[in-house]
Scaffold this motif. Structure first.
Motif, PDB file in Angstrom:
ATOM      1  N   ASP A 163      -1.384   4.924  -6.459  1.00  6.43           N
ATOM      2  CA  ASP A 163      -2.806   4.113  -6.158  1.00  6.43           C
ATOM      3  C   ASP A 163      -1.773   3.493  -4.937  1.00  6.43           C
ATOM      4  OD1 ASP A 163      -1.028   1.922  -7.638  1.00  6.43           O
ATOM      5  OD2 ASP A 163      -2.154   0.639  -7.483  1.00  6.43           O
ATOM      6  N   ARG A 164      -1.183   4.485  -4.222  1.00  5.50           N
ATOM      7  CA  ARG A 164      -0.438   4.375  -2.650  1.00  5.50           C
ATOM      8  C   ARG A 164       0.057   5.249  -1.830  1.00  5.50           C
ATOM      9  NH1 ARG A 164       4.569  -0.249  -4.144  1.00  5.50           N
ATOM     10  NH2 ARG A 164       3.238  -1.516  -5.276  1.00  5.50           N
ATOM     11  N   VAL A 165      -0.342   5.100  -0.341  1.00 12.64           N
ATOM     12  CA  VAL A 165       0.381   6.625   0.368  1.00 12.64           C
ATOM     13  C   VAL A 165       1.688   5.936  -0.129  1.00 12.64           C
ATOM     14  CG1 VAL A 165       0.204   6.646   2.093  1.00 12.64           C
ATOM     15  CG2 VAL A 165      -1.339   5.892   1.402  1.00 12.64           C
ATOM     16  N   ILE A 166       2.161   7.814  -0.597  1.00  9.33           N
ATOM     17  CA  ILE A 166       3.841   7.727  -0.128  1.00  9.33           C
ATOM     18  C   ILE A 166       3.998   9.055   0.389  1.00  9.33           C
ATOM     19  CG2 ILE A 166       4.576   9.397  -1.873  1.00  9.33           C
ATOM     20  CD1 ILE A 166       3.362   9.039  -4.073  1.00  9.33           C
ATOM     21  N   ILE A 167       5.457   8.381   1.049  1.00  8.87           N
ATOM     22  CA  ILE A 167       6.412   8.901   1.962  1.00  8.87           C
ATOM     23  C   ILE A 167       7.764   9.430   1.210  1.00  8.87           C
ATOM     24  CG2 ILE A 167       8.055   8.419   4.068  1.00  8.87           C
ATOM     25  CD1 ILE A 167       6.584   6.041   4.779  1.00  8.87           C
ATOM     26  N   THR A 168       8.222  10.950   0.748  1.00 11.35           N
ATOM     27  CA  THR A 168       9.103  11.286   0.470  1.00 11.35           C
ATOM     28  C   THR A 168      10.022  11.361   1.847  1.00 11.35           C
ATOM     29  OG1 THR A 168       8.103  13.530   1.159  1.00 11.35           O
ATOM     30  CG2 THR A 168       7.460  12.655  -1.396  1.00 11.35           C
ATOM     31  N   VAL A 169      11.290  11.340   1.381  1.00 12.84           N
ATOM     32  CA  VAL A 169      12.293  11.166   2.051  1.00 12.84           C
ATOM     33  C   VAL A 169      13.649  11.942   1.762  1.00 12.84           C
ATOM     34  CG1 VAL A 169      14.055   9.601   2.916  1.00 12.84           C
ATOM     35  CG2 VAL A 169      11.624   8.332   2.302  1.00 12.84           C
ATOM     36  N   SER A 170      13.697  12.547   2.255  1.00 14.77           N
ATOM     37  CA  SER A 170      15.138  13.274   2.585  1.00 14.77           C
ATOM     38  C   SER A 170      16.431  12.975   3.597  1.00 14.77           C
ATOM     39  CB  SER A 170      15.345  14.813   1.741  1.00 14.77           C
ATOM     40  OG  SER A 170      14.834  15.026   2.205  1.00 14.77           O
ATOM     41  N   ASN A 171      17.107  13.659   3.668  1.00 13.17           N
ATOM     42  CA  ASN A 171      18.309  13.484   5.066  1.00 13.17           C
ATOM     43  C   ASN A 171      17.634  13.942   6.110  1.00 13.17           C
ATOM     44  OD1 ASN A 171      20.569  12.334   3.987  1.00 13.17           O
ATOM     45  ND2 ASN A 171      21.458  13.913   3.328  1.00 13.17           N
TER      46      ASN A 171
ATOM     47  N   ASN B  82       0.726  -0.781   0.082  1.00 10.44           N
ATOM     48  CA  ASN B  82       0.105   0.242  -0.378  1.00 10.44           C
ATOM     49  C   ASN B  82       0.843   1.115  -0.043  1.00 10.44           C
ATOM     50  OD1 ASN B  82      -2.503  -1.355   0.127  1.00 10.44           O
ATOM     51  ND2 ASN B  82      -2.522  -1.711   1.515  1.00 10.44           N
ATOM     52  N   VAL B  83       2.416   0.508   0.132  1.00  6.48           N
ATOM     53  CA  VAL B  83       2.914   2.221   0.657  1.00  6.48           C
ATOM     54  C   VAL B  83       3.734   2.337  -0.887  1.00  6.48           C
ATOM     55  CG1 VAL B  83       5.030   1.231   1.727  1.00  6.48           C
ATOM     56  CG2 VAL B  83       4.271   3.797   2.106  1.00  6.48           C
ATOM     57  N   LEU B  84       4.419   3.241  -1.182  1.00  4.79           N
ATOM     58  CA  LEU B  84       5.681   4.186  -2.045  1.00  4.79           C
ATOM     59  C   LEU B  84       6.412   4.944  -1.736  1.00  4.79           C
ATOM     60  CD1 LEU B  84       7.313   3.541  -5.568  1.00  4.79           C
ATOM     61  CD2 LEU B  84       5.309   5.568  -5.840  1.00  4.79           C
TER      62      LEU B  84
ATOM     63  N   GLY C 175      -2.677  15.783  -7.039  1.00  2.38           N
ATOM     64  CA  GLY C 175      -3.295  14.964  -6.742  1.00  2.38           C
ATOM     65  C   GLY C 175      -2.678  12.861  -6.656  1.00  2.38           C
ATOM     66  N   PHE C 176      -1.279  13.321  -5.893  1.00  5.87           N
ATOM     67  CA  PHE C 176      -0.620  12.117  -5.042  1.00  5.87           C
ATOM     68  C   PHE C 176      -1.681  12.256  -3.481  1.00  5.87           C
ATOM     69  CE2 PHE C 176       1.069  12.552  -8.619  1.00  5.87           C
ATOM     70  CZ  PHE C 176       2.071  11.415  -9.114  1.00  5.87           C
ATOM     71  N   ASN C 177      -1.650  10.885  -3.254  1.00  8.79           N
ATOM     72  CA  ASN C 177      -2.186  10.672  -1.767  1.00  8.79           C
ATOM     73  C   ASN C 177      -0.497  10.397  -1.384  1.00  8.79           C
ATOM     74  OD1 ASN C 177      -2.949   9.939   0.916  1.00  8.79           O
ATOM     75  ND2 ASN C 177      -3.467   8.011   0.323  1.00  8.79           N
ATOM     76  N   VAL C 178      -0.541  11.565  -0.063  1.00  7.82           N
ATOM     77  CA  VAL C 178       0.459  11.409   0.251  1.00  7.82           C
ATOM     78  C   VAL C 178       0.672  11.673   2.285  1.00  7.82           C
ATOM     79  CG1 VAL C 178       2.774  12.886   0.954  1.00  7.82           C
ATOM     80  CG2 VAL C 178       1.647  12.894  -0.927  1.00  7.82           C
TER      81      VAL C 178
END
Length: 153
Positions: free
Chosen positions: A94-102, A55-57, A118-121
């Motif tokens: 179609d997935r919940v997104i986690i964005t990552v940096s330091n 479910n996650v990206l 329009g993304f689900n973050v």
């Protein structure tokens, strides 16, 4: 009388100097970490999301050298921050997104861009913050020239 006037003038100069220094530092601080509307995720929130891998990206917006030297999450999509906008069509919605940096600064800006499109973050994460909270990162060793050559054969 002269001593009192001199003291008042000295106090005024110190006050003006302090105010000027504070104003000079504020723009630099704002430039160092621009504001983002994205939620900064804590370790427990990240772990809960990662427990549902279908479910996650995870989108890591750091440079490859940062990922290699600092580490990251075991499965992710690496799109450097400057390339994110042109890569939007290839990112699944179609997935919940986690964005990552330091430390979640670039990740916050990336999350804002994704949400605007329009993304689900779920939010932004900083891998160094995650690790400081007790989370384990995966260190990815770069391939040596010999291993790259053996894969060609």
């Amino acid at each position: 009388m002269k001593a009192t006037g001199l003291m008042m003038m000295l106090a005024a100069l110190v006050t003006l100097s302090t105010v000027a220094q504070g104003q000079a530092q504020q723009p630099a601080q704002r430039e160092a970490r621009p504001a983002s509307n994205a939620k900064v995720l804590k370790r427990a929130e990240i772990d809960a999301l990662l427990a549902q891998p279908s479910n996650v990206l995870v989108i890591d917006v750091r440079r490859p050298d940062e990922i290699g030297s600092i580490g990251g999450f075991p499965v992710y999509l690496n799109v450097q921050a400057g390339d994110l906008e042109k890569r939007l069509p290839s990112i699944p919605k179609d997935r919940v997104i986690i964005t990552v940096s330091n430390h979640a600064s670039r990740a916050g800006r990336a999350a804002d861009l994704l949400q605007k499109n329009g993304f689900n973050v779920a939010g932004a994460a900083g891998v160094q913050d995650y690790e400081a909270e007790g989370g384990a990162l995966v260190k990815i060793a770069p391939r040596s020239a010999a291993s790259a050559e053996s894969r060609k054969q």
